[in-house]
Design an enzyme around this catalytic site. Structure first.
Site, mmCIF file in Angstrom:
data_model
loop_
_atom_site.group_PDB
_atom_site.id
_atom_site.type_symbol
_atom_site.label_atom_id
_atom_site.label_comp_id
_atom_site.label_asym_id
_atom_site.label_seq_id
_atom_site.Cartn_x
_atom_site.Cartn_y
_atom_site.Cartn_z
ATOM 1 N N ASP A 48 0.846 -1.216 0.107
ATOM 2 C CA ASP A 48 -0.091 0.012 -0.156
ATOM 3 C C ASP A 48 0.751 1.328 0.008
ATOM 4 O OD1 ASP A 48 -2.905 0.999 0.795
ATOM 5 O OD2 ASP A 48 -1.388 2.260 1.791
ATOM 6 N N TYR A 53 3.109 9.865 -0.247
ATOM 7 C CA TYR A 53 4.095 9.251 0.536
ATOM 8 C C TYR A 53 5.432 9.411 0.090
ATOM 9 C CZ TYR A 53 0.222 6.604 2.725
ATOM 10 O OH TYR A 53 -1.172 6.165 3.128
ATOM 11 N N LYS A 78 -2.725 5.795 -4.461
ATOM 12 C CA LYS A 78 -3.951 6.966 -3.940
ATOM 13 C C LYS A 78 -3.613 8.147 -4.668
ATOM 14 C CE LYS A 78 -3.776 4.680 0.265
ATOM 15 N NZ LYS A 78 -2.192 4.497 1.144
ATOM 16 N N HIS A 109 -7.935 9.518 -1.942
ATOM 17 C CA HIS A 109 -7.178 9.640 -0.418
ATOM 18 C C HIS A 109 -8.066 10.236 0.569
ATOM 19 C CE1 HIS A 109 -2.939 9.019 1.233
ATOM 20 N NE2 HIS A 109 -3.833 8.797 1.873
HETATM 21 P P1 NDP Z 1 0.378 1.347 12.020
HETATM 22 O O1 NDP Z 1 -0.627 1.177 12.963
HETATM 23 O O2 NDP Z 1 0.595 0.441 10.997
HETATM 24 O O3 NDP Z 1 1.840 1.757 12.716
HETATM 25 C C1 NDP Z 1 2.933 2.040 12.272
HETATM 26 C C2 NDP Z 1 3.850 2.122 13.261
HETATM 27 O O4 NDP Z 1 3.987 0.953 14.154
HETATM 28 C C3 NDP Z 1 5.368 2.346 13.011
HETATM 29 O O5 NDP Z 1 6.040 3.193 14.019
HETATM 30 C C4 NDP Z 1 6.240 1.017 13.228
HETATM 31 O O6 NDP Z 1 7.634 1.343 13.396
HETATM 32 C C5 NDP Z 1 5.419 0.396 14.122
HETATM 33 N N1 NDP Z 1 5.248 -1.133 14.303
HETATM 34 C C6 NDP Z 1 5.034 -1.792 13.290
HETATM 35 N N2 NDP Z 1 4.924 -3.150 13.640
HETATM 36 C C7 NDP Z 1 5.228 -2.971 14.872
HETATM 37 C C8 NDP Z 1 5.195 -4.118 15.927
HETATM 38 N N3 NDP Z 1 4.971 -5.587 15.445
HETATM 39 N N4 NDP Z 1 5.742 -3.925 17.214
HETATM 40 C C9 NDP Z 1 5.779 -2.556 17.506
HETATM 41 N N5 NDP Z 1 5.770 -1.711 16.619
HETATM 42 C C10 NDP Z 1 5.319 -1.873 15.463
HETATM 43 O O7 NDP Z 1 0.201 3.179 11.143
HETATM 44 P P2 NDP Z 1 0.295 3.611 9.764
HETATM 45 O O8 NDP Z 1 -0.164 4.994 9.862
HETATM 46 O O9 NDP Z 1 1.638 3.280 9.225
HETATM 47 O O10 NDP Z 1 -0.844 2.582 8.978
HETATM 48 C C11 NDP Z 1 -0.623 1.573 8.108
HETATM 49 C C12 NDP Z 1 -0.767 2.072 6.710
HETATM 50 O O11 NDP Z 1 -1.880 2.460 6.329
HETATM 51 C C13 NDP Z 1 0.435 3.124 6.271
HETATM 52 O O12 NDP Z 1 1.727 2.750 6.443
HETATM 53 C C14 NDP Z 1 -0.340 3.366 5.216
HETATM 54 O O13 NDP Z 1 -0.018 2.609 3.981
HETATM 55 C C15 NDP Z 1 -1.582 3.446 5.375
HETATM 56 N N6 NDP Z 1 -2.320 4.713 5.715
HETATM 57 C C16 NDP Z 1 -3.445 5.248 5.147
HETATM 58 C C17 NDP Z 1 -3.826 6.537 5.394
HETATM 59 C C18 NDP Z 1 -4.894 7.156 4.582
HETATM 60 O O14 NDP Z 1 -5.429 8.249 4.848
HETATM 61 N N7 NDP Z 1 -5.589 6.346 3.523
HETATM 62 C C19 NDP Z 1 -3.514 7.391 6.479
HETATM 63 C C20 NDP Z 1 -2.397 6.609 7.348
HETATM 64 C C21 NDP Z 1 -1.907 5.286 6.748
HETATM 65 P P3 NDP Z 1 8.671 0.624 12.577
HETATM 66 O O15 NDP Z 1 8.507 1.002 11.228
HETATM 67 O O16 NDP Z 1 9.950 1.461 13.168
HETATM 68 O O17 NDP Z 1 8.505 -0.861 13.020
#
Ligand code: NDP
Length: 277
Positions: A48, A53, A78, A109
């Site tokens: 995704d 991004y 998006k 988006h």
């Molecule tokens: P997430 O809930 O996926 O959280 C991401 C965070 O969690 C990062 O800091 C990552 O750090 C950490 N993390 C991941 N796995 C673990 C784990 N197993 N244990 C502990 N920490 C963990 O949030 P996102 O905002 O990234 O949402 C996911 C995806 O959704 C985005 O990446 C994007 O693709 C999409 N999105 C879409 C939006 C929209 O408006 N349509 C808005 C926001 C997101 P690290 O990388 O250091 O592991």
């Protein structure tokens, strides 16, 4: 389309999407290519990304370097808010950066209710689907009123609504509406973006102890039990594996209900009802 051990969800257009993918929000260009290659190595086949991004090029490079067939990958991008008045141009720029000639899912988006460009953008996205260059189309961050508006104006029901969703923010009414309309719910921020103490809550820790899983795995499994599609983001290879290993156990109905009780209506991202991008 092959994704080892990952269930496929059938969309309202008949296409299938892997229930787990890798999110790439806030992945820098330096991190992104390796992260996506590591994800493919781990077994992920669903990525995704989004125009905003600023890492579509790196996603595309990973895709071409992976040696995987294009047809084996489910790729989502998006339309940027700034391109809502030029959806065809925005889409073509994404294809060029990704280095592909189609995407599996193209999403609008944000609804941007203070502007009036979302309907025109949706009409453009419908044309892109008709051209075959986006296999499925959907939206993100749409509330019921935004969905009603585009559906009544165009007659085209999105395949997906990607929304902020986690145990503290379950969006039950919106999810029920989408289910009734045949719109699949995709959870963004499935781990509450790690901005909350969700992973330290006793309700999560208890289930983690029962199944010998991590708190993050319990939260991700909770989404799976609800039928949501999830795209947790991580650049860390061991967390990537951890997030992938959630299909060898299941939560009981009682455990799901206990986690449901963590609902607090707390969103960590913008509120789509007034976000102006
Ligand atoms: P997430 O809930 O996926 O959280 C991401 C965070 O969690 C990062 O800091 C990552 O750090 C950490 N993390 C991941 N796995 C673990 C784990 N197993 N244990 C502990 N920490 C963990 O949030 P996102 O905002 O990234 O949402 C996911 C995806 O959704 C985005 O990446 C994007 O693709 C999409 N999105 C879409 C939006 C929209 O408006 N349509 C808005 C926001 C997101 P690290 O990388 O250091 O592991």
């Amino acid at each position: 389309m092959v994704e080892k051990n990952i269930p496929m969800i059938e969309l309202n257009d008949g296409n299938k999407i892997p229930q787990l993918g890798l999110g790439t929000f806030l992945m820098s260009q330096d991190e992104c290519e390796d992260a996506v290659l590591n994800a493919f190595e781990t077994g992920y086949r669903h990525i995704d990304t989004a125009t905003v991004y600023d890492n579509e090029k790196q996603v595309g490079l990973a895709l071409s370097k992976s040696g995987l067939k294009r047809g084996d990958i489910f790729l989502t991008t998006k339309l940027a808010n700034s391109d809502q008045t030029d959806p065809h141009g925005g889409f073509q720029r994404s294809l060029d950066k990704l280095g592909v000639d189609y995407v599996d899912l193209y999403l609008l988006h944000w609804p941007l209710p203070k502007r009036s460009s979302a309907l025109g953008a949706w009409k453009g996205i419908i044309e892109i689907a008709e051209s075959g260059a986006a296999k499925s189309i959907g939206v993100c961050n749409f509330e019921i009123e935004h969905l009603e508006m585009i559906i009544s104006e165009t007659g085209v029901v999105p395949s997906v609504n990607q929304i902020e969703l986690h145990p503290e923010h379950q969006r039950s009414e919106l999810v029920a509406y989408c289910r009734e309309k045949g719109i699949a719910t995709q959870s963004w921020g499935p781990l509450a973006q790690m901005k909350s103490n969700l992973l330290e809550k006793p309700e999560i820790l208890e289930a983690a102890a029962v199944y010998n899983k991590t708190p993050a795995q319990i939260v991700l499994r909770w989404h799976i039990e609800h039928g949501h599609i999830i795209i947790p983001k991580t650049v860390n290879t061991s967390r990537m594996k951890e997030n992938f290993e959630i299909f060898d156990f299941s939560l009981s109905q009682k455990e799901v209900s206990t986690i449901d009780s963590l609902e607090s209506g707390t969103n960590y991202g913008p509120d789509p009802r007034n976000y102006d991008g």
